[in-house]
Design an enzyme around this catalytic site. Structure first.
Site, PDB file in Angstrom:
ATOM      1  N   ASP A  83       0.826  -1.219  -0.003  1.00 26.27           N
ATOM      2  CA  ASP A  83       0.126  -0.164   0.148  1.00 26.27           C
ATOM      3  C   ASP A  83       0.790   1.282   0.184  1.00 26.27           C
ATOM      4  OD1 ASP A  83      -2.032  -1.575   0.108  1.00 26.27           O
ATOM      5  OD2 ASP A  83      -2.642  -1.253   2.110  1.00 26.27           O
ATOM      6  N   ILE A 100      19.150   4.777 -20.471  1.00 21.00           N
ATOM      7  CA  ILE A 100      19.313   3.618 -19.714  1.00 21.00           C
ATOM      8  C   ILE A 100      20.710   3.586 -18.903  1.00 21.00           C
ATOM      9  CG2 ILE A 100      17.677   2.474 -21.224  1.00 21.00           C
ATOM     10  CD1 ILE A 100      20.184   0.966 -22.363  1.00 21.00           C
ATOM     11  N   HIS A 148      20.197  -5.159 -27.480  1.00 19.69           N
ATOM     12  CA  HIS A 148      19.360  -4.227 -27.580  1.00 19.69           C
ATOM     13  C   HIS A 148      17.923  -4.281 -26.774  1.00 19.69           C
ATOM     14  CE1 HIS A 148      22.203  -2.621 -30.282  1.00 19.69           C
ATOM     15  NE2 HIS A 148      21.814  -1.437 -29.902  1.00 19.69           N
ATOM     16  N   ARG A 177      -6.662   0.571   1.350  1.00 14.29           N
ATOM     17  CA  ARG A 177      -7.756   0.798   2.216  1.00 14.29           C
ATOM     18  C   ARG A 177      -7.784   2.332   2.655  1.00 14.29           C
ATOM     19  NH1 ARG A 177      -7.669  -4.057   5.104  1.00 14.29           N
ATOM     20  NH2 ARG A 177      -8.371  -5.226   3.362  1.00 14.29           N
ATOM     21  N   GLU A 232      29.662  -3.392 -20.617  1.00 19.13           N
ATOM     22  CA  GLU A 232      30.099  -3.584 -22.098  1.00 19.13           C
ATOM     23  C   GLU A 232      31.408  -2.931 -22.143  1.00 19.13           C
ATOM     24  OE1 GLU A 232      27.322  -2.049 -24.777  1.00 19.13           O
ATOM     25  OE2 GLU A 232      27.327  -0.122 -23.861  1.00 19.13           O
ATOM     26  N   VAL A 234      -3.849 -10.351  -7.098  1.00 20.91           N
ATOM     27  CA  VAL A 234      -2.847 -10.367  -8.476  1.00 20.91           C
ATOM     28  C   VAL A 234      -1.744  -9.384  -7.864  1.00 20.91           C
ATOM     29  CG1 VAL A 234      -2.289  -9.560 -10.571  1.00 20.91           C
ATOM     30  CG2 VAL A 234      -4.223 -11.149  -9.945  1.00 20.91           C
TER      31      VAL A 234
END
Ligand code: ADP
Length: 765
Positions: A164, A533, A664, A208, A632, A297
């Site tokens: 929550d 990224i 990629h 809630r 990399e 879920v």
């Protein structure tokens, strides 16, 4: 008791218990794993109390000593592997006395408790009653006086596990980010079917007393209306929501999405349910309205990358806090604020959290919203603007004598969330009375004059879309193209530029700043919004896209690990990031890698030889998987292939080694909830900065971001003081110290002295 027994007690290792109680949340396992392994690193003995407080009350097999391998493989699991339960006996004095007895039988006087406010209140109650419960146990002959004398105090650190996100004083609790992932996946899926049929969907989410999940998913999902418990709609909301949905459709929306928090209510404290909203909409709009109730879920599934790395940090700090507690140490909650770890006084935080429910019951909604912090209030207002198809026309710019024309341009590599940011800047900019323009194809596109006006309807659907609809280019304008660039800015009457992108964009704006004396067209407001990224941008602890890439890597590495379960194998996994090690290190922490190789730390032959020896040793000891993550550009010479060969040769057939370049896919995918909400926050600051510059006439180029716990807007001219512009690396990466956290939880032979990564508490939230 004999002198020998007394001496034995005095030299006993520190014993620390960990328990998860109340509702489960994804990421609890990461905390448990980090606490257990940090304790082992510190020479303390960790114990798991199974099934929450019930384990303490019943004792016996429910309190188990944990070894290093007992928490192997749990990082990627949802729920809590040490179990949780509600336990009524623990609320009684008899129950608590039993708990103290069982803990002290094992010499445990330190606890890390993970749970919601119930769990933590219970923990604090236990702490408060500890001395008198000990006296009772001694008087009843159930505890010897020497043991009692050695454990006069219970040391306590709490970690809030609650999807929550309801703890006042903390930004994100364990499980919230994963729950948002579940909700956003559902909204994205529903939105495509809803748009096909021009339908209205109502999505009911958990919460809630706290509307965080509802509000953030409404913002990240690009929804039309949200009901949160802390801010009930005014009377007459039935007509207001219908009006808003009608306006959205009139402006071109093909679907209508409404989010209802389970605790939603009206101004009279009466519940507003999804069914009620459906009936109102069906009747007044004459539309087909469907309800999707997401239910449990939201609690399930594998934890998100954030819920793994941040929970690891929380557990690491909580363990260090209780293990090194002094008699003066107060009970605390280890929490997050502005992506930093802080320690909050336990009962203050609980009291403030509980006060919110009281404010709501008493109809003091302003106070309820204020308690959630200034950013919650701001996001409520921002949601209203983003979801309004009808614009509030603002005044024209006095100096220009017309509406300012603001152009958005992307630059650098693709970062998921570029669309979310562009959409938010357009919608918020339109609301301020700007004319919004999009530049297609980055700075080369600007050179060619590919500039078009963007309206509400053009960008409304961009919130969750991966990629960059305007296009982005790594190529930027060179100094000899600056005359053409300035002509394009003038001929398109561009009054301000918002560059949403990565390092190439920052370099472009920096170069323009240096030439602005020669080119008056460059003397306009220019705002750089971090989207990459690589997460290597100046003045931004986190850039848009980095969280999505991290989640992609975490999923990929989970699968790579699974694929190795049938053989003895080492993987050398390579991540993007250019020279910046952020993605590699955080992917390593989130996926439970054994080793990471970063440019910032360098790679030596000596280290590879040590690592190969460690690898051989651990396969000999029964391991069947060893994961190393290499950035990399970590080394020009020691490539992933070369490292693979070195490890293969040293393994002498004991295990095989494979290279895995994630590639990629790291730039693809729809943006995560974290990247979407970050994009919106940065858009708010961008538009505020533009308005300020237009209003004051103090025109400058800036770059902005969440930086060391606050939103910072810094002049472009200072960029090179914070960043190595050639290597494209910030001088002070905040995350680099986290390598010690990775080794603490990944390598049983790591023996360096540890330091908490706690930040001092900032007064403003
Ligand atoms: P959460 O921790 O998720 O808020 P609960 O409120 O159900 O969940 O609390 C979990 C457990 O913590 C309870 O079953 C009980 O054992 C213990 N607990 C909760 N509140 C108290 C309290 N006031 N005093 C003692 N124990 C409590």
């Amino acid at each position: 008791m004999s002198k020998e027994t007394q001496a034995a007690i005095a030299t006993e290792p520190t014993k620390i218990a960990i328990l998860t109680s109340g509702g489960d949340a994804q990421g609890m396992n990461a905390v448990v794993r980090a606490v257990v392994r940090t304790a082992i690193h510190e020479g303390a003995e960790p114990y798991a109390v199974y099934d929450g407080w019930r384990g303490a009350v019943q004792g016996g097999d429910l309190i188990k000593k944990m070894e290093w391998s007992d928490v192997s493989g749990i990082l990627s699991s949802g729920g809590t592997t040490i179990g949780t339960a509600r336990c009524a006996e623990f609320r009684t004095r008899d129950g608590m006395r039993d708990a103290v007895k069982h803990l002290l039988e094992l010499g445990i006087d330190r606890i890390v408790a993970i749970g919601g406010d119930g769990t933590l209140t219970g923990a604090d109650d236990l702490r408060a009653q500890w001395p008198s419960l000990i006296d009772e146990l001694v008087a009843r002959g159930e505890l010897d006086a020497t043991t009692a004398a050695h454990h006069p105090k219970l040391h306590l650190a709490g970690v809030v596990g609650s999807i929550d996100n309801d703890l006042v004083g903390s930004d994100m609790t364990v499980g919230t980010d994963s729950a948002l992932h579940r909700i956003i996946d559902a909204i994205d899926a529903i939105s495509s079917t809803a748009a096909s049929h021009q339908r209205t969907f109502i999505i009911e989410v958990m919460g809630r007393h706290c509307g965080y999940l509802a509000l953030m998913s409404a913002i990240a999902g690009g929804c039309d209306y949200v009901f949160v418990p802390e801010m009930p709609p005014e009377d007459g909301w039935e007509e207001q929501i219908c009006q808003k949905l009608r306006e959205g459709r009139a402006a071109g929306r093909r679907d209508s999405l409404v989010i209802v928090a389970e605790g939603a209510q009206d101004r009279h404290g009466e519940a507003i349910t999804a069914t009620q909203v459906r009936d109102v909409l069906a009747e007044r709009l004459g539309e087909d309205v469907r309800i999707t109730s997401l239910g449990h879920v939201q609690r399930g599934g594998s934890p998100s990358a954030y819920d793994r790395w941040m929970s690891t940090l929380l557990g690491f700090n909580a363990a260090l806090t209780v293990i090194h507690a002094t008699p003066e140490t107060e009970p605390c909650i280890i929490a997050t604020r502005h992506n930093q770890i802080v320690s909050l006084p336990l009962m203050d935080a609980i009291r403030n959290t509980r006060a919110v429910a009281t404010y709501m019951k008493d109809g003091e909604y302003e106070k309820a919203v204020s308690s959630r912090g200034s950013s919650y209030r701001e996001m409520l207002a921002v949601f209203n603007t983003l979801s309004s198809a009808v614009l509030h026309e603002r005044h024209l710019d006095a100096a220009l004598g017309r509406k300012p024309r603001v152009a958005i341009v992307h630059a650098g590599g693709l970062a998921p969330g570029m669309n979310t940011a562009a959409r938010a800047v357009v919608l918020l900019g339109l609301d301020r009375g700007f004319t919004m323009l999009g530049v297609d194809g980055g700075f080369p596109g600007l050179l060619e004059g590919k500039v078009r006006e963007l309206t509400w309807g053009d960008v409304d659907g961009w919130s969750g879309a991966g990629g960059a609809n305007l296009g982005t280019r790594r190529t930027i304008a060179s100094v000899d193209q600056f005359y053409a660039l300035s002509r394009s800015i003038e001929t398109n009457t561009i009054d301000a530029i918002v560059m949403i992108g990565g390092f190439a964009g920052y370099q472009q704006v920096w170069a323009m700043e240096k030439e602005k004396d020669r080119y008056p067209a460059f003397r306009i407001p220019i705002v750089c919004v971090p989207a990459s990224i690589d997460n290597n941008l100046p003045g931004a602890d986190l850039s848009i896209g980095a969280d999505t890439a991290l989640n992609t890597n975490t999923r990929a590495l989970d699968q790579i690990k699974q694929s190795a379960s049938a053989s003895q194998r080492c993987f050398v996994a390579e991540t993007m990031g250019r020279r910046c090690g952020y993605l590699a290190l955080m992917s390593g922490i989130a996926s439970g890698a054994e080793q990471v190789y970063l440019y910032e730390k360098g790679i030596t032959l000596h280290q590879l030889s040590d690592d190969a020896a460690r690898m051989v040793h651990s396969f000999e000891a029964g391991r069947n998987l060893y994961l190393v993550v290499r950035n990399e550009d970590a080394s020009e010479y020691y490539t992933s292939e070369l490292m693979t060969q070195v490890f293969q040769a040293e393994g002498e057939g004991l295990f095989d080694v494979r290279t895995n370049r994630i590639g990629h896919m790291q730039q693809g995918g729809n943006p995560t909830p974290f990247d979407r909400t970050l994009a919106v926050q940065l858009a708010v600051s961008t538009v505020d900065e533009l308005s300020k510059q237009f209003a004051t006439g103090k025109i400058r180029g800036v770059y902005l971001g969440n930086y060391r716990g606050r939103m910072a807007v810094q002049p472009v001219s200072h960029m090179d003081e914070q960043t190595d512009m050639t290597n494209r690396l910030p001088y002070d990466p905040w995350w680099l110290d986290l390598t010690d956290v990775l080794y603490t939880v990944a390598d049983p032979h790591f023996h360096e002295t540890l330091h908490p990564v706690l930040q001092p508490l900032t007064p403003e939230r």
